[in-house]
Design a protein around this motif. Structure first.
Motif, short mmCIF file in Angstrom:
data_model
loop_
_atom_site.label_atom_id
_atom_site.label_comp_id
_atom_site.label_asym_id
_atom_site.label_seq_id
_atom_site.Cartn_x
_atom_site.Cartn_y
_atom_site.Cartn_z
N GLU A 22 0.96 -1.26 0.05
CA GLU A 22 -0.09 0.02 -0.16
C GLU A 22 0.88 1.18 -0.04
OE1 GLU A 22 -3.67 -1.75 2.50
OE2 GLU A 22 -1.92 -1.04 3.69
N GLN A 23 0.50 2.11 -0.88
CA GLN A 23 1.17 3.45 -1.06
C GLN A 23 0.56 4.66 -1.05
OE1 GLN A 23 3.56 3.12 -4.68
NE2 GLN A 23 2.26 1.56 -5.48
N PHE A 24 1.14 5.87 -0.95
CA PHE A 24 0.39 6.99 -1.38
C PHE A 24 1.77 7.86 -1.64
CE2 PHE A 24 1.38 7.50 3.11
CZ PHE A 24 1.83 8.76 3.33
N ASN A 25 1.39 9.04 -2.54
CA ASN A 25 2.47 10.04 -2.94
C ASN A 25 2.73 11.05 -1.98
OD1 ASN A 25 2.05 8.68 -5.49
ND2 ASN A 25 0.32 10.23 -6.25
N ALA A 26 3.92 11.26 -1.81
CA ALA A 26 4.44 12.35 -0.74
C ALA A 26 5.25 13.36 -1.30
CB ALA A 26 5.08 11.50 0.46
N GLY A 27 5.54 13.33 -2.45
CA GLY A 27 6.51 14.30 -3.08
C GLY A 27 6.78 14.13 -4.49
N LEU A 44 3.95 15.50 3.39
CA LEU A 44 3.55 14.07 4.06
C LEU A 44 2.13 14.22 4.50
CD1 LEU A 44 4.27 11.24 4.77
CD2 LEU A 44 5.29 12.33 7.21
N ASP A 45 1.38 13.41 4.17
CA ASP A 45 -0.10 13.41 4.90
C ASP A 45 -0.12 12.44 5.98
OD1 ASP A 45 -2.86 12.87 5.51
OD2 ASP A 45 -3.40 13.31 3.38
N GLU A 46 0.15 12.84 7.23
CA GLU A 46 0.10 12.30 8.36
C GLU A 46 -1.10 11.11 8.56
OE1 GLU A 46 1.67 13.93 11.87
OE2 GLU A 46 2.85 15.25 10.70
N ALA A 47 -2.59 11.63 8.30
CA ALA A 47 -3.54 11.00 8.38
C ALA A 47 -3.67 9.87 7.47
CB ALA A 47 -4.89 11.85 8.12
#
Length: 127
Positions: A22-27, A44-47
């Protein structure tokens, strides 16, 4: 018509639990050879991070994202990449790795202002 140059970019992804994928974009990292330009911006979306892994090492992830930005700037803050040119620093950052902070695939486009492109892509693809 404004002169535009080819640029390359890659997203920087956070994969809190590598085994789950699982991943999400951070930059985003942007490189423009014609302008000898490389830069990164991170957010960085901490939630999102906590939703995927409540036990994630927030400090470690923030440090890794900060390192991506420092490597782009070059100089003493870039560590081993201190004297590398913009292209080598970009290539090093987009090299595949199996860690919590990973580069995505490289994409290309045309831009009149690569510095503006970094902020535009961050807003479009990360925030």
């Amino acid at each position: 018509m404004t002169d535009r140059d080819v640029f390359e970019y890659a997203l920087v992804r956070v994969v809190p639990r590598v085994e789950r994928g699982e991943q999400f974009n951070a930059g985003v990292v942007v490189y423009c050879r014609a302008k000898s330009f490389v830069a990164a911006r991170t957010h960085l979306d901490e939630a999102k991070l906590r939703a995927l892994d409540p036990e994630a090492d927030l400090g470690g992830i923030r440090a890794a994202l900060g390192a991506v930005e420092r490597i782009c700037v070059g100089g003493e803050e870039a560590g081993q990449a201190e004297r590398d040119d913009a292209g080598r620093r970009f290539r090093w950052l987009i090299a595949p790795r199996s860690t919590v902070v990973q580069p995505g695939p490289v994409h290309t486009g045309l831009t009149a202002d690569p510095a503006e492109e970094v902020d535009r892509l961050l807003d479009l693809l990360v925030r």
